[in-house]
Design a protein around this motif. Structure first.
Motif: not given
Length: 324
Positions: A176-197
């Motif tokens: 998230l420190a590297m993402i400049t886009v604001e809103g809920i979707w970057p947070v959702v995408a990062v959680i999905t990317l890291l938590a699916w295993p």
């Protein structure tokens, strides 16, 4: 000794004592048994049995009502909060509760009650969307790896080992420190990317167990395709543990969003969320003089996370026969 009437009319029904005896009693008992068997309820399936058990659990009823209430105010917060959450006036900064402003005002002079109600929208939205993404991605990869096995199973195991080696909060901070886009979707995408295993491991194990059942082997022997076996026979019997873990994880993801927002890498103002309000309340230690600015958003967050964890525990107990 009773006299039998000698003037019995031919074709008329025999008197009751004439047809009595052991034979009639056996027939009557058999008829009653068939009637009772006909009244027996048909056997319930897994989901019907689970719903029958859940309706009798107070913990499920309480948590479900809380979650329904949270969903309703997330979709229509104006039902119970008629003011604007961005209407802030520094002249009333840190003022206590007054008539019409039940929770007082924060450091910016915003109504704490209104922001607490509107904060449910972003926090619950992040939790629900992240849970859906994690459940779909993890179930897809885990289910396919468990069904086909071999190279796919080995590849998934190595990938999940890599992701399990990355701490969830630390990884989210970096991405998230590297993402400049604001809103809920970057947070959702990062959680999905890291938590699916986590869901992938659960789905893989459930599919491996369901694949060994006799009905799956019979369907394979009858020539059923892989798609039919997955969707018709394996998926309905392997989805229960995924639902349980996803329900509990939903509350965890809501707390994770609040943590990331508190660390200033998640949601940011002017977005209204419980994590943002907790972060604002903690800056400058203003909550020491006005504890209400921290108490209400933190309390709403805690109740929400607890409700989803309670719901997940109740669903787990209902779907697992070993825990009954």
């Amino acid at each position: 000794m009773r006299r039998r009437d000698s003037h019995h009319t031919p074709g008329a029904a025999e008197p009751e004592d004439a047809i009595g005896g052991a034979g009639s009693e056996i027939d009557l008992a058999k008829a009653e048994g068939e009637t009772l068997e006909g009244r027996e309820a048909p056997p319930r399936g897994l989901w019907a049995d689970a719903w029958h058990d859940l309706r009798r659990r107070p913990i499920f009823i309480i948590s479900a009502l809380l979650i329904v209430f949270l969903v309703v105010i997330s979709l229509w917060p104006s039902l119970i909060a008629t003011r604007d959450p961005l209407d802030c006036r520094l002249a009333r900064s840190l003022d206590g509760p007054t008539a019409g402003h039940w929770f007082g005002f924060d450091t910016q002079g915003c109504d704490v009650y209104t922001r607490t109600v509107y904060g449910a929208r972003a926090s619950v939205a992040v939790g629900v969307c992240a849970t859906i993404g994690v459940a779909l991605l993890g179930s897809l990869f885990g289910g396919l790896a468990g069904f086909f096995g071999g190279v796919w199973d080995a590849l998934l195991s190595r990938i999940t080992d890599i992701f399990f080696g990355i701490p969830l909060i630390l990884g989210a901070l970096v991405f998230l420190a590297m993402i400049t886009v604001e809103g809920i979707w970057p947070v959702v995408a990062v959680i999905t990317l890291l938590a699916w295993p986590q869901i992938a491991r659960i789905s893989r194990g459930a599919v491996l167990t369901a694949k060994q059942h006799d009905y799956v082997q019979a369907a394979r022997a009858l020539g059923a395709s892989n798609t039919r076996m997955l969707l018709r026979h394996i998926l309905p019997n392997a989805v229960a543990p995924v639902i349980v873990v996803a329900t509990i994880a939903l509350g965890t993801y809501i707390a994770l969003e609040a943590t990331l927002s508190f660390l200033a890498v998640g949601l940011k103002p002017p977005t209204v969320s419980w994590g943002v309000d907790i972060s604002i309340a903690s800056s400058g230690m203003q909550f020491r003089n006005a504890p209400h600015i921290l108490l209400y958003p933190a309390g709403a967050l805690s109740v929400t996370v607890l409700a989803f964890i309670m719901l997940g525990d109740a669903v787990r107990d209902a779907l697992d026969p070993k825990l009954r």
